[in-house]
Enzyme design. Structure first.
Site, PDB file in Angstrom:
ATOM      1  CB  SER A  76      78.349  25.671  48.243  1.00  0.00           C
ATOM      2  OG  SER A  76      78.665  25.503  49.243  1.00  0.00           O
ATOM      3  CE  LYS A  79      78.222  27.521  51.221  1.00  0.00           C
ATOM      4  NZ  LYS A  79      78.563  27.643  51.365  1.00  0.00           N
ATOM      5  CE1 TYR A 203      77.236  24.976  54.468  1.00  0.00           C
ATOM      6  CE2 TYR A 203      78.355  23.430  56.146  1.00  0.00           C
ATOM      7  CZ  TYR A 203      78.433  24.249  54.935  1.00  0.00           C
ATOM      8  OH  TYR A 203      78.534  24.402  53.946  1.00  0.00           O
ATOM      9  CE1 TYR A 255      81.460  29.972  48.603  1.00  0.00           C
ATOM     10  CE2 TYR A 255      81.387  28.135  46.259  1.00  0.00           C
ATOM     11  CZ  TYR A 255      80.659  28.061  47.930  1.00  0.00           C
ATOM     12  OH  TYR A 255      80.010  27.751  48.193  1.00  0.00           O
ATOM     13  CB  VAL A 273      81.796  21.063  46.235  1.00  0.00           C
ATOM     14  CG1 VAL A 273      82.725  22.036  47.085  1.00  0.00           C
ATOM     15  CG2 VAL A 273      81.180  20.693  47.919  1.00  0.00           C
TER      16      VAL A 273
HETATM   17  O1  DON Z   1      80.858  23.284  53.860  1.00  0.00           O
HETATM   18  C1  DON Z   1      81.335  21.913  53.196  1.00  0.00           C
HETATM   19  O2  DON Z   1      82.400  22.368  52.905  1.00  0.00           O
HETATM   20  C2  DON Z   1      80.329  21.270  51.702  1.00  0.00           C
HETATM   21  N1  DON Z   1      79.504  21.144  52.891  1.00  0.00           N
HETATM   22  C3  DON Z   1      80.181  22.723  50.716  1.00  0.00           C
HETATM   23  C4  DON Z   1      80.996  23.478  49.952  1.00  0.00           C
HETATM   24  C5  DON Z   1      80.240  23.860  49.196  1.00  0.00           C
HETATM   25  O3  DON Z   1      79.138  23.158  47.830  1.00  0.00           O
HETATM   26  C6  DON Z   1      81.184  25.199  48.088  1.00  0.00           C
HETATM   27  N2  DON Z   1      80.923  24.727  46.645  1.00  0.00           N
HETATM   28  N3  DON Z   1      81.368  24.960  45.274  1.00  0.00           N
END
Ligand code: DON
Length: 329
Positions: A76, A79, A203, A255, A273
């Site tokens: 993330s 982003k 994405y 978040y 994540v």
């Molecule tokens: O789309 C997803 O679920 C992961 N590629 C990225 C989510 C993420 O990193 C949320 N972060 N804390």
């Protein structure tokens, strides 16, 4: 990054380095309170107790500690980059007509607000729904061209082409049911400018870009300096876009723990994540402050909490913020 190391391996503040070494050694063991991101199969087997950090200051100080050089995927944290790229390619108002700048208080992959609030505009670019919309807004009429636009920005900022972790990408492509659902919903409500599969490919590829803490510390430092690059000495991101990105990091970057981060740590930060945290301290008018000229901070600690934020990394950042008085408030 050869050029960066040449530029930066100049001074190290030894007191801060020994403080950091002590905190990294201490907080490693807290990883036991978290788990690796096991919903993405390829991230399941990361070493829980790894913890590393790089801090970069504009004047040439670089402090590194622990597992600072372990590669991990942006997830993330990407982003922030894709939001900046979309603003550069399409203009701020075009992007903000299609994605808002409001925190949700929900999980990063939640679908609930898209349906509850009409007309279904994603709340912000840091949650998955908003980031999938942003991926579709990148310039170019194919996933390949959109990614190329993003990779060029990455190269402009970090001085190297991004490397994609194919295993992570494939593993997420095959299991990303929630993201597919979000993308289909966004398509139906006209908040996706490309086909569903194309936006997802962009994405998930951006999430699979591999970095180290040094890379994200430099991204953080560029944002701390409002888009001015400390090595190339160029304004690589317009000031207005950099300020918007930082506001989004502070209000939405961690978040549904963003409020706690603002209250108890108080610096703009973005997590992923995989366990990365990109944070930054803006320059301060207070001359007695450590990091008075600001700094970029990159942290990696793969055990994450229920919000998706690195457990040990968040504790380390909190310790730094308290000991060094880093809060912007
Ligand atoms: O789309 C997803 O679920 C992961 N590629 C990225 C989510 C993420 O990193 C949320 N972060 N804390």
């Amino acid at each position: 990054m050869e050029e960066l190391s040449k530029e930066y391996d100049i001074h190290v503040n030894s007191q801060r380095k020994s403080d950091l070494d002590e905190w990294v050694a201490h907080y490693r063991s807290f990883a036991i309170e978290g788990q690796t991101a096991n919903y993405i199969p390829a991230l399941r087997n990361a070493h829980l107790s790894q913890l590393g950090i790089t801090i970069l200051e504009p004047g040439g100080t670089m402090i590194k500690s622990g597992d600072w050089d372990v590669p991990f995927t942006l997830q993330s944290i990407s982003k922030v980059l894709s939001f900046i790229a979309a603003c550069l390619g399409r203009g701020i108002s075009y992007v903000l007509d299609r994605v808002d700048v409001e925190p949700t208080g929900d999980a990063f992959n939640s679908i609930i607000r898209l349906e509850m609030h009409k007309p279904g505009k994603p709340f912000n670019p840091m949650i998955n729904a908003g980031a999938i919309t942003v991926a579709s807004l990148l310039p170019g009429d194919s996933s390949h061209k959109k990614l190329e636009f993003l990779y060029e920005l990455f190269e402009n900022l970090l001085g190297k082409r991004p490397t994609i972790n194919e295993e992570v990408y494939q593993s997420e492509w095959q299991t990303s049911h929630r993201n597919r659902a979000l993308a289909h919903y966004l398509k139906e409500t006209n908040y996706l400018e490309s086909e569903v599969e194309e936006a997802l490919e962009v994405y998930l590829m951006q999430c699979s870009i591999e970095v180290t803490t040094e890379d994200i510390a430099l991204l953080g430092l560029i944002l701390a300096q409002d888009g001015y690059h400390p090595v190339s000495k160029e304004q690589v991101i317009p000031k207005k876009v950099a300020k918007l990105a930082k506001a989004l990091m502070l209000t939405c970057g961690m978040y549904n723990a963003s409020g706690k981060f603002a209250a108890f740590i108080g610096v703009p930060a973005k997590s992923g994540v995989s366990g990365g945290i990109m944070a930054l301290v803006p320059p301060s008018a207070r001359s007695e402050m450590p990091f008075q000229d600001g700094c970029g901070i990159g942290i990696y600690g793969p055990a994450i909490d229920e919000y998706g934020n690195s457990v040990a990394g968040s504790l380390l950042l909190k310790q730094m913020a308290q000991e060094w008085d880093l809060s912007i408030f």
